[in-house]
Design an enzyme around this catalytic site. Sequence first.
Site, PDB file in Angstrom:
ATOM      1  CG  ASP A  65      -1.413  -2.035   8.344  1.00 19.59           C
ATOM      2  OD1 ASP A  65      -2.339  -1.630   9.173  1.00 19.59           O
ATOM      3  OD2 ASP A  65      -1.593  -1.444   7.015  1.00 19.59           O
TER       4      ASP A  65
ATOM      5  CE  LYS B  95      -9.724  -0.213   4.163  1.00 25.10           C
ATOM      6  NZ  LYS B  95      -9.390   0.418   2.913  1.00 25.10           N
TER       7      LYS B  95
ATOM      8  CD1 TRP C 232      -2.792   1.435   0.354  1.00 22.89           C
ATOM      9  CD2 TRP C 232      -2.079   1.663   2.602  1.00 22.89           C
ATOM     10  NE1 TRP C 232      -3.575   2.513   1.162  1.00 22.89           N
ATOM     11  CE2 TRP C 232      -3.157   2.704   2.254  1.00 22.89           C
ATOM     12  CE3 TRP C 232      -1.690   1.981   3.840  1.00 22.89           C
ATOM     13  CZ2 TRP C 232      -3.432   3.682   3.188  1.00 22.89           C
ATOM     14  CZ3 TRP C 232      -1.766   2.921   4.848  1.00 22.89           C
ATOM     15  CH2 TRP C 232      -3.082   3.619   4.659  1.00 22.89           C
TER      16      TRP C 232
END
Length: 399
Positions: free
Chosen positions: A211, A246, A130
């Site tokens: 993460d 999310k 990311w």
Amino acid sequence: MFERVDYYAGDPILGLVEKFNADSNPNKVNLSIGIYYDENNKLPVLECVKTAEQRIANPISPRPYLPMSGLPGHRLACQNLLFGADAPVLQEKRVATIATIGGSGALKVGAEFIHEWFPKSKCYVSDPTWANHIAIFEGCDIEVGTYPYYDKSTNGIKFDDMMAFIGQLHKHDVVLLHPCCHNPTGTDLTQAQWDALLDVIKERELIPFMDIAYQGFGQDMDSDAYAIRKAAEMNLPLFVSNSFSKNLSLYGERVGGLSVICPSISEAERVFGQLVYTVRRIYTSPPSHGGRILDIIMNDDALYQQWVGEVYGMRDRIKAMRLKLKSVLEAKVPARNFDYITNQNGMFSFTGLTPEQVERLQTEFGVYLISNSRMCMAGLNVDNVDYVANAMAEVLKVE
Ligand code: KET
């Protein structure tokens, strides 16, 4: 005065959302940002969240500052979900956890802490990762490098190269890892690979920083936390940043957490103090609304079970869309192998499309992917999946 201020070209992911919103194509499909849309192409409000919102609204209560570390129930929710409620590291009070402003805030506070207390450490991220991982760590003046990860030729992981690379890093270097649903590739390590990797991390005395932003979207809540729990079991020091954006569909509330496993209670207390001090120096304390929603849901058995069911519903809808997209593409482009679509986990599929093909999808069809070829499967639904498959088949034809 500001002549020397550099131009900001915009974010590779958030910038695309703006471009998508401005696109007048009636057939446009947003498969760029990692956001889950339901079968009607709407951002869902989870039922458990509605219940929690009603409790918060009746009666409407005052809004004091929260503690710098956030609500105790928020911190507990993060710990139970990540480590398992009966984890020895929790019973031994060796985990310093603070509530953070989303997963991004957790990464930022963690990186600030590392910069302060391990100033010589470099941070290594997967190739690819990311993009904001790199930006956040570099933004804390930490040198960032990459370790081998995704193998484009096999759609798998360059595991031997990854192990060899990580096996020569220096003591206290930081290795940033995705415990599940790797962003952007959707390609995760197996449990045996995690075991082998964590052995090397332990031997080299590296600092693992995991993460996790998609817990529940891969296999299930527990399996998705395998790497975290294994590291805890092995008594490794460990940083974990987690996000509820999310899996609670609470993007705008910015709910996350940062947890650090320490070797002893007294170290955990000191680390906790320094994390809190870091927060004080950046934004003092987190906002309360999202934390209250989290606290209500995660610390109530019935609401927690309802939440898990809702996450699995999102997970299963994404899996169904993967199957559908794959079957249409296999029929239309028989020469090409699309197994990767159903092998990959979580919200994303790394399609391997070239930047030119991604560009054509956008300009000719209004289908938005990230330029690195990442497609967000959670933006597909029964109404647009054929359109997207046809568009993909069209841009793949000329190859
Ligand atoms: N970690 C990962 C791996 C991740 O994909 C995101 C968001 C975050 C952290 C940030 O979580 P938050 O709680 O929103 O601060 N990723 C999506 C959105 C974005 O780019 O900000 C994405 O990759 O599309």
